[in-house]
Write a protein that holds these residues in place. Sequence first.
Motif, PDB file in Angstrom:
ATOM      1  N   LEU A   4       0.831  -1.208   0.000  1.00 41.96           N
ATOM      2  CA  LEU A   4       0.000   0.000   0.000  1.00 41.96           C
ATOM      3  C   LEU A   4       0.866   1.258   0.000  1.00 41.96           C
ATOM      4  N   TYR A  41       2.414   1.989  -3.416  1.00 42.41           N
ATOM      5  CA  TYR A  41       1.553   2.679  -4.395  1.00 42.41           C
ATOM      6  C   TYR A  41       1.533   4.182  -4.144  1.00 42.41           C
ATOM      7  N   PHE A  91      -6.637  -4.982 -14.646  1.00 44.29           N
ATOM      8  CA  PHE A  91      -6.331  -5.933 -13.571  1.00 44.29           C
ATOM      9  C   PHE A  91      -6.625  -7.364 -14.011  1.00 44.29           C
ATOM     10  N   CYS A 105       7.159  -6.261  -6.925  1.00 48.41           N
ATOM     11  CA  CYS A 105       5.959  -5.538  -7.363  1.00 48.41           C
ATOM     12  C   CYS A 105       6.185  -4.026  -7.344  1.00 48.41           C
ATOM     13  N   ILE A 122     -11.218 -10.127  -7.072  1.00 42.75           N
ATOM     14  CA  ILE A 122     -10.983  -9.261  -5.920  1.00 42.75           C
ATOM     15  C   ILE A 122     -11.763  -9.762  -4.709  1.00 42.75           C
ATOM     16  N   VAL A 160     -10.168 -10.679  -1.072  1.00 41.48           N
ATOM     17  CA  VAL A 160     -10.623  -9.991   0.142  1.00 41.48           C
ATOM     18  C   VAL A 160     -11.207 -10.990   1.138  1.00 41.48           C
ATOM     19  N   GLY A 169      -1.469   0.939 -10.192  1.00 39.95           N
ATOM     20  CA  GLY A 169      -2.441   0.453  -9.217  1.00 39.95           C
ATOM     21  C   GLY A 169      -2.891  -0.972  -9.468  1.00 39.95           C
ATOM     22  N   ALA A 170      -3.109  -1.323 -10.731  1.00 36.41           N
ATOM     23  CA  ALA A 170      -3.531  -2.695 -11.046  1.00 36.41           C
ATOM     24  C   ALA A 170      -2.441  -3.694 -10.679  1.00 36.41           C
ATOM     25  N   THR A 176      -2.428  -4.134  -6.930  1.00 38.05           N
ATOM     26  CA  THR A 176      -3.572  -4.979  -6.577  1.00 38.05           C
ATOM     27  C   THR A 176      -3.261  -6.442  -6.845  1.00 38.05           C
ATOM     28  N   GLU A 177      -2.620  -6.702  -7.981  1.00 33.52           N
ATOM     29  CA  GLU A 177      -2.232  -8.072  -8.302  1.00 33.52           C
ATOM     30  C   GLU A 177      -1.215  -8.599  -7.293  1.00 33.52           C
ATOM     31  N   MET A 199      -1.088  -7.813  -4.183  1.00 32.16           N
ATOM     32  CA  MET A 199      -1.844  -8.146  -2.970  1.00 32.16           C
ATOM     33  C   MET A 199      -2.538  -9.503  -3.107  1.00 32.16           C
ATOM     34  N   VAL A 200      -3.090  -9.774  -4.280  1.00 33.53           N
ATOM     35  CA  VAL A 200      -3.709 -11.075  -4.523  1.00 33.53           C
ATOM     36  C   VAL A 200      -2.664 -12.179  -4.376  1.00 33.53           C
TER      37      VAL A 200
END
Length: 472
Positions: free
Chosen positions: A12, A15, A57, A87, A192, A196, A266-267, A270-271, A273-274
């Motif tokens: 986070l 980013y 994403f 990342c 997503i 989550v 951002g995408a 997010t990836e 984080m996944v």
Amino acid sequence: MISFTLSLIALLLGYFLYGRFVESVFKPDSRPTPAIAKADGVDFMVLPGWKIFMIQFLNIAGTGPIFGAIMGAKFGPAAYLWIVFGCIFAGAVHDYLSGMLSVRHGGVGLPELVGYYLGDNTKKVMLVFTVLLLVMVGAVFVYSPSIILGDLTHWNVMLWVAVIFIYYIIATMMPIDKIIGRIYPLFAFSLIFMAVALLACLFVKMPNLPELWDGLENRNPAAGPIFPCLFITIACGAISGFHATQSPLMARCMKHEKQGRPIFYGAMITEGMVALVWASVSAYFFYDGGAEEVGSTLKASAPQVVTAVSNSWLGTFGGVLALLGVVAAPITSGDTALRSARLIVSEFLHFDQKPIAKRLMICIPLFVVTSLLLWFNIANEDGFNVIWNYFGWANQTLAVFTLWTLTVYLVRQKKPYIITLIPALFMTTVCGTFLAVSPIAFGLSTTVSYIIAVVVFLFSLGWFVRWYSTQK
């Protein structure tokens, strides 16, 4: 859970802090974007920013941040470090700058960008290399979801292969807003939601996950040496050359350049984080008693772990929605891969893609080659693994070419080129070492391969220093 939580916070912060720095290096402005200047109603058109993010994403994700992270968890907590640092400092920079460079060059594909900065000969090599990679993605991502759908519905796998392939043909040919723009955000939501939901489960269960300070005790030696194997195994979620073939699709749909950081950088975050969530969940099932909960072991395949985790932790509804994301992700990555291949070939041949007849002239040969690879995939018992292993190395090699292209761009623009030079040198060394040590290539000993790694690094650095001296 401490290492996992710190890694999540780091992504986070990456980013908001490093992403903003990279944006300031590029300096987006208010010039007309390709979506406005070259609007054609097929590939170039303005789409809402949130929709572009969701499509980007989904396009870059596929099953990479899931399957790759699951296999990467076998390397132990070192996977956390690669996902976070890879990342923030490599993958997101790679995706943002390649996407924005496409915007600045009229929405062109990766081979055109490589040719502009690395020369026509490199462009021709990259054209063939990229199209083959994209066709491999199309073939692999027909078969893997067909197996899952066959298990879920008890229908014949070949029937699902035919259905998905027909869908590929339609989606590759249609204007981007007709299918991709309408249903892909829903599939992205599924991915997503799954991440989550599993994140919530992790904090509720608070499992005893391996920590960074545990050393190598929670590592499966059968996974191979951490360097370079970890950096090939976890590609999506850290850095992936495939992303540079997908970013131009969305570069053709942006209304203004300042959308670039949330969409591209951002995408990728997010990836990441996944990937982080799946690496942590897998570490629990591999090392902390999760095997007893769902019958999973270190020898379990990635799809087996996904099915077990989804059904065990998310219940019937959540499991179905999660598996929908896992099925949809490779299908959507496969059809956008073939779409990218169509556009790359059309740019090289200077074929206007508005007339459907000219789209067909390019698509038919692509579909024939994809069908042949698909046949090989199905006819050979180990066909999927063979194609996937070569794809893994080719994917990261594509990232190498992209990073060097971005480095040359930054040098010419007199901007801080160090942000791409370090990742370029590192990934060049990774790919060279993997080629030496991997059984699918030369299969040399680790000692010899590491000597080659040093040689590759020094050669790459020497080439850059020599080239840089000619730019002054």
